[in-house]
Design a protein around this motif. Structure first.
Motif, mmCIF file in Angstrom:
data_model
loop_
_atom_site.group_PDB
_atom_site.id
_atom_site.type_symbol
_atom_site.label_atom_id
_atom_site.label_comp_id
_atom_site.label_asym_id
_atom_site.label_seq_id
_atom_site.Cartn_x
_atom_site.Cartn_y
_atom_site.Cartn_z
ATOM 1 N N ARG A 56 43.848 48.910 23.471
ATOM 2 C CA ARG A 56 44.664 49.209 24.657
ATOM 3 C C ARG A 56 44.476 48.150 25.734
ATOM 4 N NH1 ARG A 56 44.134 54.562 27.267
ATOM 5 N NH2 ARG A 56 46.155 54.034 28.146
ATOM 6 N N ALA A 57 43.273 47.650 25.864
ATOM 7 C CA ALA A 57 43.028 46.593 26.848
ATOM 8 C C ALA A 57 43.850 45.356 26.501
ATOM 9 C CB ALA A 57 41.539 46.252 26.893
ATOM 10 N N LYS A 58 43.895 45.032 25.209
ATOM 11 C CA LYS A 58 44.640 43.848 24.783
ATOM 12 C C LYS A 58 46.135 44.050 25.046
ATOM 13 C CE LYS A 58 45.165 39.833 22.688
ATOM 14 N NZ LYS A 58 46.537 39.751 22.306
ATOM 15 N N ARG A 59 46.614 45.280 24.801
ATOM 16 C CA ARG A 59 48.032 45.525 25.027
ATOM 17 C C ARG A 59 48.371 45.349 26.516
ATOM 18 N NH1 ARG A 59 50.122 51.119 24.270
ATOM 19 N NH2 ARG A 59 48.919 51.085 22.356
ATOM 20 N N LEU A 60 47.521 45.909 27.387
ATOM 21 C CA LEU A 60 47.739 45.740 28.823
ATOM 22 C C LEU A 60 47.646 44.262 29.214
ATOM 23 C CD1 LEU A 60 45.928 48.791 30.467
ATOM 24 C CD2 LEU A 60 48.354 48.228 30.577
ATOM 25 N N TYR A 61 46.744 43.566 28.576
ATOM 26 C CA TYR A 61 46.579 42.128 28.845
ATOM 27 C C TYR A 61 47.885 41.396 28.520
ATOM 28 C CZ TYR A 61 44.495 37.440 28.590
ATOM 29 O OH TYR A 61 44.192 36.119 28.781
ATOM 30 N N ASP A 62 48.439 41.731 27.341
ATOM 31 C CA ASP A 62 49.688 41.078 26.929
ATOM 32 C C ASP A 62 50.846 41.459 27.848
ATOM 33 O OD1 ASP A 62 48.355 39.863 24.881
ATOM 34 O OD2 ASP A 62 48.849 41.406 23.389
ATOM 35 N N GLU A 63 50.739 42.637 28.442
ATOM 36 C CA GLU A 63 51.802 43.069 29.354
ATOM 37 C C GLU A 63 51.613 42.513 30.763
ATOM 38 O OE1 GLU A 63 52.425 47.349 27.020
ATOM 39 O OE2 GLU A 63 51.699 47.330 29.089
ATOM 40 N N GLY A 64 50.566 41.743 30.961
ATOM 41 C CA GLY A 64 50.384 41.064 32.239
ATOM 42 C C GLY A 64 49.507 41.786 33.245
ATOM 43 N N ALA A 65 48.673 42.719 32.760
ATOM 44 C CA ALA A 65 47.772 43.413 33.683
ATOM 45 C C ALA A 65 46.797 42.417 34.320
ATOM 46 C CB ALA A 65 46.990 44.498 32.946
ATOM 47 N N VAL A 66 46.346 42.770 35.504
ATOM 48 C CA VAL A 66 45.366 41.938 36.206
ATOM 49 C C VAL A 66 43.973 42.304 35.709
ATOM 50 C CG1 VAL A 66 44.403 41.351 38.456
ATOM 51 C CG2 VAL A 66 46.838 41.910 38.239
ATOM 52 N N PHE A 67 43.240 41.327 35.188
ATOM 53 C CA PHE A 67 41.886 41.604 34.710
ATOM 54 C C PHE A 67 40.874 41.226 35.789
ATOM 55 C CE2 PHE A 67 41.473 42.745 30.104
ATOM 56 C CZ PHE A 67 42.773 43.193 29.977
ATOM 57 N N VAL A 68 39.931 42.130 36.003
ATOM 58 C CA VAL A 68 38.915 41.924 37.035
ATOM 59 C C VAL A 68 37.532 41.979 36.380
ATOM 60 C CG1 VAL A 68 37.830 42.932 39.081
ATOM 61 C CG2 VAL A 68 40.332 42.839 38.905
ATOM 62 N N ASP A 69 36.746 40.951 36.616
ATOM 63 C CA ASP A 69 35.399 40.841 36.044
ATOM 64 C C ASP A 69 34.392 41.270 37.103
ATOM 65 O OD1 ASP A 69 32.898 39.886 35.102
ATOM 66 O OD2 ASP A 69 33.916 38.372 33.878
ATOM 67 N N SER A 70 33.660 42.358 36.825
ATOM 68 C CA SER A 70 32.748 42.896 37.854
ATOM 69 C C SER A 70 31.319 42.393 37.673
ATOM 70 C CB SER A 70 32.764 44.427 37.812
ATOM 71 O OG SER A 70 32.318 44.891 36.554
ATOM 72 N N ARG A 71 31.122 41.440 36.745
ATOM 73 C CA ARG A 71 29.759 40.950 36.505
ATOM 74 C C ARG A 71 29.335 39.961 37.589
ATOM 75 N NH1 ARG A 71 30.269 38.230 30.985
ATOM 76 N NH2 ARG A 71 32.120 37.453 32.063
ATOM 77 N N SER A 72 28.150 39.433 37.439
ATOM 78 C CA SER A 72 27.633 38.502 38.440
ATOM 79 C C SER A 72 28.347 37.158 38.308
ATOM 80 C CB SER A 72 26.138 38.303 38.238
ATOM 81 O OG SER A 72 25.914 37.585 37.051
ATOM 82 N N PRO A 73 28.359 36.365 39.382
ATOM 83 C CA PRO A 73 28.974 35.036 39.307
ATOM 84 C C PRO A 73 28.375 34.188 38.191
ATOM 85 C CG PRO A 73 28.496 35.609 41.591
ATOM 86 C CD PRO A 73 27.907 36.699 40.739
ATOM 87 N N GLU A 74 27.083 34.348 37.909
ATOM 88 C CA GLU A 74 26.450 33.551 36.838
ATOM 89 C C GLU A 74 27.024 33.930 35.478
ATOM 90 O OE1 GLU A 74 24.598 35.321 39.136
ATOM 91 O OE2 GLU A 74 24.281 33.563 40.409
ATOM 92 N N GLU A 75 27.146 35.256 35.248
ATOM 93 C CA GLU A 75 27.694 35.703 33.968
ATOM 94 C C GLU A 75 29.147 35.260 33.826
ATOM 95 O OE1 GLU A 75 25.755 39.903 32.774
ATOM 96 O OE2 GLU A 75 26.423 39.791 34.844
ATOM 97 N N TYR A 76 29.873 35.354 34.918
ATOM 98 C CA TYR A 76 31.282 34.941 34.917
ATOM 99 C C TYR A 76 31.391 33.459 34.585
ATOM 100 C CZ TYR A 76 36.024 34.260 36.839
ATOM 101 O OH TYR A 76 37.344 33.946 37.014
ATOM 102 N N ALA A 77 30.499 32.681 35.184
ATOM 103 C CA ALA A 77 30.545 31.236 34.974
ATOM 104 C C ALA A 77 30.320 30.888 33.509
ATOM 105 C CB ALA A 77 29.495 30.555 35.855
ATOM 106 N N ALA A 78 29.566 31.713 32.816
ATOM 107 C CA ALA A 78 29.256 31.411 31.417
ATOM 108 C C ALA A 78 30.405 31.781 30.484
ATOM 109 C CB ALA A 78 27.991 32.160 31.004
ATOM 110 N N GLY A 79 31.384 32.498 30.980
ATOM 111 C CA GLY A 79 32.513 32.843 30.133
ATOM 112 C C GLY A 79 33.176 34.103 30.603
ATOM 113 N N TYR A 80 34.503 34.141 30.578
ATOM 114 C CA TYR A 80 35.221 35.324 31.043
ATOM 115 C C TYR A 80 36.570 35.411 30.358
ATOM 116 C CZ TYR A 80 37.210 31.708 34.098
ATOM 117 O OH TYR A 80 37.796 30.562 34.563
ATOM 118 N N ILE A 81 37.165 36.582 30.427
ATOM 119 C CA ILE A 81 38.478 36.804 29.838
ATOM 120 C C ILE A 81 39.485 35.925 30.572
ATOM 121 C CG2 ILE A 81 40.328 38.488 29.509
ATOM 122 C CD1 ILE A 81 38.192 40.630 29.082
#
Lengths: 167, 159
Positions: A56-81
């Motif tokens: 379901r997440a992938k379907r919303l992603y394909d439909e243009g949903a806004v993805f928000v990463d709530s992890r730390s800036p360090e974790e985000y820097a290492a890789g994110y959707i």
């Protein structure tokens, strides 16, 4: 000895009564949280309501949903959707306006964190709902499930992404 | 005379323990009740409880803290069969501090850089040995309250 048992029993009853009250209060208050932390199952279409399975997440992603990463800036820097914007849960209350400035309150928003055992996506999702976003979802499998599925991501970027960068 | 002094000393010490413990519990419970999600995140960060139990713990614990805090401050002495109410509060207080000590020890042993979640669920203060010391003292205070009242009981039973 009988008295010891009575104290134990009294303590047990106290906890039981308090637990009933706490659970009931949690159920009716707007800030209430799910009683058992929802575990999204990755069996395709399952996962009711706000907590999304990978599919379901992938379907919303394909439909243009806004993805928000709530992890730390360090974790985000290492890789994110790919396309996800960083809204670190510790700073969400202060930063959401800046991060979500261009997002309509009716837009579909998917919040994720580092998968099993992380709860910050729930915190950020609640905060986004509190400030007025109407369609906030949680992708419980989070970053590890997404990465394992080989879905679009930005991994190990050569240049550390600026905070709140929008792909 | 010496015995009376000792008893008086004990009464004051026990009362102080009760008031300190009770106040601590009430101060600690309020922010957790106001923001259950933040507290759930703080609990989850320990990676100690199974994920499925995290929210239940985060929902129930602050209210147990409230009940125990009120019991310790007011010190009710109802008739049987509820005459163990205060001691039950002290017992629960001790059990909570044991659980906190286990969680803190776990966090220290695993070198987790997480907030304590003790008083401010969103606090970013790192756990250190001071937390262990503080909770050990509060555990001792709980034990003082529990055993003082039990010794009073055995005395009054003997009369």
């Amino acid at each position: 000895m009988r008295r010891n048992w009575r104290i134990l029993l009294t303590a047990a009853v106290l906890v039981a009564v308090t637990a009933v009250w706490a659970i009931a209060f949690n159920a009716i208050r707007p800030e209430g949280i799910p009683l058992l932390r929802p575990q999204a199952t990755d069996n395709g279409e399952g996962g009711d309501g706000k907590v999304l399975t990978l599919a379901r997440a992938k379907r919303l992603y394909d439909e243009g949903a806004v993805f928000v990463d709530s992890r730390s800036p360090e974790e985000y820097a290492a890789g994110y959707i790919q396309g996800a914007r960083l809204l670190y849960y510790m700073h969400a209350a202060q930063d959401w306006e800046k991060v979500m400035a261009d997002i309509d309150f009716t837009a579909a928003i998917v919040v994720y964190c580092s998968g099993e055992g992380c709860n910050s996506s729930y915190l950020v999702a609640n905060q986004l709902e509190d400030v007025g976003f109407e369609n906030v979802y949680i992708f419980d499998g989070g970053w590890p499930q997404w990465a394992a599925a080989n879905y679009p991501l930005v991994g190990q970027p050569a240049v550390e992404p600026k905070l709140y960068e929008i792909e | 005379m010496e015995k009376i002094n000792k008893l008086l000393g004990n009464v004051i010490v026990v009362l102080a323990c009760r008031l300190v413990l009770g106040t601590m519990f009430l101060i600690a419970a309020v922010p957790k009740i106001l923001d259950p999600n933040a507290f759930a995140v703080a609990v989850d960060n320990y990676h100690f409880l199974p994920t499925i139990l995290v929210n239940l713990w985060a929902i129930v614990l602050p209210w147990v803290e409230v009940v125990v805090g009120v019991l310790l401050i007011l010190g009710p002495e109802p008739e049987k069969p509820l005459d163990g109410l205060m001691q039950a509060g002290a017992l629960l207080s001790g059990l909570m501090y044991i659980s906190f000590l286990i969680a803190l020890g776990w966090a220290l042993a695993h070198d987790l850089d997480i907030g304590c979640g003790c008083f401010d669920p969103q606090g970013a203060d790192s756990i250190d040995l001071w937390y262990l010391l503080r909770d050990s003292l509060l555990l001792a205070a709980s034990a003082i309250v529990l055993f003082y009242h039990r010794s009073l009981d055995s005395r009054s039973n003997a009369n």
